[in-house]
Design a protein around this motif. Structure first.
Motif, mmCIF file in Angstrom:
data_model
loop_
_atom_site.group_PDB
_atom_site.id
_atom_site.type_symbol
_atom_site.label_atom_id
_atom_site.label_comp_id
_atom_site.label_asym_id
_atom_site.label_seq_id
_atom_site.Cartn_x
_atom_site.Cartn_y
_atom_site.Cartn_z
ATOM 1 N N VAL A 74 0.834 -1.200 0.000
ATOM 2 C CA VAL A 74 0.000 0.000 0.000
ATOM 3 C C VAL A 74 0.870 1.252 0.000
ATOM 4 C CG1 VAL A 74 -1.662 1.342 1.351
ATOM 5 C CG2 VAL A 74 -1.976 -1.118 1.089
ATOM 6 N N GLY A 75 1.933 1.256 0.786
ATOM 7 C CA GLY A 75 2.827 2.408 0.812
ATOM 8 C C GLY A 75 3.437 2.694 -0.545
ATOM 9 N N VAL A 76 3.881 1.658 -1.235
ATOM 10 C CA VAL A 76 4.509 1.825 -2.551
ATOM 11 C C VAL A 76 3.491 2.266 -3.601
ATOM 12 C CG1 VAL A 76 5.647 0.604 -4.448
ATOM 13 C CG2 VAL A 76 6.394 0.217 -2.093
ATOM 14 N N THR A 103 -3.884 8.982 -1.588
ATOM 15 C CA THR A 103 -3.354 9.465 -2.859
ATOM 16 C C THR A 103 -3.792 10.907 -3.109
ATOM 17 O OG1 THR A 103 -3.365 7.236 -3.820
ATOM 18 C CG2 THR A 103 -3.313 9.087 -5.347
ATOM 19 N N LEU A 104 -5.070 11.180 -2.904
ATOM 20 C CA LEU A 104 -5.608 12.509 -3.189
ATOM 21 C C LEU A 104 -4.974 13.590 -2.313
ATOM 22 C CD1 LEU A 104 -9.412 11.685 -3.664
ATOM 23 C CD2 LEU A 104 -7.710 12.204 -5.432
ATOM 24 N N VAL A 105 -4.768 13.291 -1.029
ATOM 25 C CA VAL A 105 -4.210 14.313 -0.136
ATOM 26 C C VAL A 105 -2.723 14.544 -0.398
ATOM 27 C CG1 VAL A 105 -5.897 13.864 1.678
ATOM 28 C CG2 VAL A 105 -3.717 12.633 1.700
ATOM 29 N N GLY A 106 -2.069 13.633 -1.108
ATOM 30 C CA GLY A 106 -0.640 13.787 -1.372
ATOM 31 C C GLY A 106 -0.308 14.382 -2.721
ATOM 32 N N ILE A 107 -1.273 14.399 -3.635
ATOM 33 C CA ILE A 107 -1.019 14.916 -4.989
ATOM 34 C C ILE A 107 -0.637 16.396 -4.985
ATOM 35 C CG2 ILE A 107 -2.151 15.479 -7.185
ATOM 36 C CD1 ILE A 107 -3.567 12.784 -7.026
ATOM 37 N N PRO A 108 -1.330 17.276 -4.218
ATOM 38 C CA PRO A 108 -0.970 18.704 -4.277
ATOM 39 C C PRO A 108 0.492 18.993 -3.972
ATOM 40 C CG PRO A 108 -3.073 18.417 -3.180
ATOM 41 C CD PRO A 108 -2.509 17.047 -3.378
ATOM 42 N N GLY A 109 1.061 18.303 -2.981
ATOM 43 C CA GLY A 109 2.462 18.545 -2.637
ATOM 44 C C GLY A 109 3.405 18.167 -3.758
ATOM 45 N N ILE A 141 7.799 7.077 2.432
ATOM 46 C CA ILE A 141 7.998 7.362 3.851
ATOM 47 C C ILE A 141 6.822 8.164 4.407
ATOM 48 C CG2 ILE A 141 9.466 8.563 5.521
ATOM 49 C CD1 ILE A 141 11.846 7.991 3.705
ATOM 50 N N LEU A 142 6.362 9.162 3.647
ATOM 51 C CA LEU A 142 5.239 9.981 4.101
ATOM 52 C C LEU A 142 3.963 9.163 4.227
ATOM 53 C CD1 LEU A 142 5.813 13.249 2.020
ATOM 54 C CD2 LEU A 142 6.179 12.926 4.466
ATOM 55 N N VAL A 143 3.730 8.275 3.263
ATOM 56 C CA VAL A 143 2.534 7.430 3.307
ATOM 57 C C VAL A 143 2.578 6.498 4.513
ATOM 58 C CG1 VAL A 143 1.231 5.615 2.117
ATOM 59 C CG2 VAL A 143 2.150 7.541 0.819
ATOM 60 N N LEU A 144 3.729 5.868 4.746
ATOM 61 C CA LEU A 144 3.859 4.964 5.885
ATOM 62 C C LEU A 144 3.714 5.725 7.207
ATOM 63 C CD1 LEU A 144 6.792 2.644 4.718
ATOM 64 C CD2 LEU A 144 4.351 2.117 4.794
ATOM 65 N N LEU A 195 1.912 8.380 7.632
ATOM 66 C CA LEU A 195 0.486 8.675 7.750
ATOM 67 C C LEU A 195 -0.289 7.451 8.230
ATOM 68 C CD1 LEU A 195 -1.948 10.503 7.355
ATOM 69 C CD2 LEU A 195 -1.913 9.930 4.909
ATOM 70 N N ILE A 196 0.040 6.281 7.678
ATOM 71 C CA ILE A 196 -0.596 5.039 8.124
ATOM 72 C C ILE A 196 -0.303 4.793 9.604
ATOM 73 C CG2 ILE A 196 -0.618 2.523 7.842
ATOM 74 C CD1 ILE A 196 -0.012 2.944 4.887
ATOM 75 N N GLY A 197 0.935 5.103 10.019
ATOM 76 C CA GLY A 197 1.309 4.945 11.418
ATOM 77 C C GLY A 197 0.531 5.883 12.332
ATOM 78 N N GLN A 198 0.360 7.138 11.928
ATOM 79 C CA GLN A 198 -0.403 8.098 12.723
ATOM 80 C C GLN A 198 -1.854 7.648 12.873
ATOM 81 O OE1 GLN A 198 0.062 11.999 10.939
ATOM 82 N NE2 GLN A 198 2.257 11.658 10.676
ATOM 83 N N LEU A 199 -2.443 7.190 11.775
ATOM 84 C CA LEU A 199 -3.820 6.714 11.828
ATOM 85 C C LEU A 199 -3.942 5.478 12.711
ATOM 86 C CD1 LEU A 199 -4.674 7.143 8.034
ATOM 87 C CD2 LEU A 199 -5.676 8.450 9.920
#
Length: 304
Positions: free
Chosen positions: A85-87, A156-162, A215-218, A220-224
């Motif tokens: 999922v992270g990849v 995916t959507l929240v990461g596209i703008p950056g 790294i950012l996705v993982l 985020l998954i960790g925070q959730l």
């Protein structure tokens, strides 16, 4: 000079990918195996009770949780969800964000277009996903794969703008080169300029961005996971103490469901936390190695 960060990062990352692919085959027990609790008695009138969680031993190298599930087995089964999922989410962010950033950077001469869209990336992704998912992820009527799909789309959507803002800004800089102006004057379309002229220069940058997005996705998954929004669904059980369990056994979910063991039975929390930190460390080292490789390439060809 040997780029040891790149080599170390590649070795660690390939090892993690191997675990993600073959984890279930390497697991010492079935996913639903539970070590039974019971009583013991021997000839020396020694009598007592043995109950989970069991400490690390020859039978359970990393110990068991409070129900008797083998921790190593759960980690090996959950690895594929954590890494895949992270990849995939990071890849979608890069492909979509970079494509729009490139094309709009070529066509548009206004800096505000990139900066305005990039402001969307300043909204904390955790807050958006948490309040969207908390109502449907706990004891959900959706299947595990449906929840993973929904969570992946949101991440995916929240990461596209950056990604868009970063690529847009880089494209605006590269567009100032004379060969880009010459290509446009000769009638080259935006897609051809992006594919033939800009993308070759951005390959190294995009590769580094891709690893950092993982790294950012993982993260985020960790925070959730700390707030019981587990990847693929959360099982909530009421009793003497409320219990939240991860459906997929992803590593962030295991950390979230076992975080109360920080005070006792430390191995229950320690090993999934160690595994998750190792993933982040491996990807960080790999990203640093790729950055150094990209810088060395620019020094070798200063005209690029």
């Amino acid at each position: 000079m040997i780029n040891w960060r790149l080599w170390l990062g590649m070795v660690l990352t390939v090892s993690l990918v191997f675990i993600a692919i073959f984890g279930p085959a390497l697991a010492p027990y079935d996913e639903d195996f539970m070590e039974p609790s019971g009583y013991y008695y021997n000839d020396n009138d020694d009598f007592g009770v043995y109950a989970a969680p069991f400490a690390p031993s020859r039978d359970h190298l990393l110990g068991t949780d409070q129900y008797g599930y083998d921790i190593l087995t759960l980690l090996l089964y959950g690895a594929k969800y954590t890494l895949v999922v992270g990849v995939l989410v990071a890849l979608l962010r890069i492909v979509i964000g970079a494509l729009f950033g490139l094309l709009n950077g070529i066509r548009n001469n206004h800096e505000k277009v990139g900066s305005s869209f990039g402001l969307l990336g300043s909204i904390p992704a955790f807050i958006i996903i948490y309040f969207v998912m908390i109502g449907i992820v706990v004891n959900s009527s959706f299947s595990m794969m449906e929840l993973i799909l929904i969570q992946s789309i949101l991440m995916t959507l929240v990461g596209i703008p950056g990604v868009y803002a970063a690529v847009f800004s880089k494209t605006k800089e590269l567009k100032k080169n004379l060969y880009i102006s010459a290509s446009k004057a000769l009638g080259a379309r935006s897609f051809r300029i992006a594919w033939k002229h800009l993308l070759p220069h951005l390959k190294g940058t995009l590769m580094v961005m891709f690893v950092k997005e993982i790294i950012l996705v993982l993260s985020l998954i960790g925070q959730l996971g700390i707030f019981n929004v587990f990847l693929g669904g959360t099982i909530y059980r009421q009793g003497g103490e409320d219990v939240y369990l991860s459906v997929t056994h992803d590593w962030a979910g295991l950390i979230g469901q076992w975080r109360s063991f920080v005070y006792d039975y430390h191995w229950v929390l320690f090993y999934p936390l160690l595994a998750f930190v190792l993933v982040i460390f491996s990807l960080y080292i790999l990203s640093r190695g790729l950055e150094l490789k990209d810088k060395q390439g620019l020094k070798k060809y200063p005209h690029i």
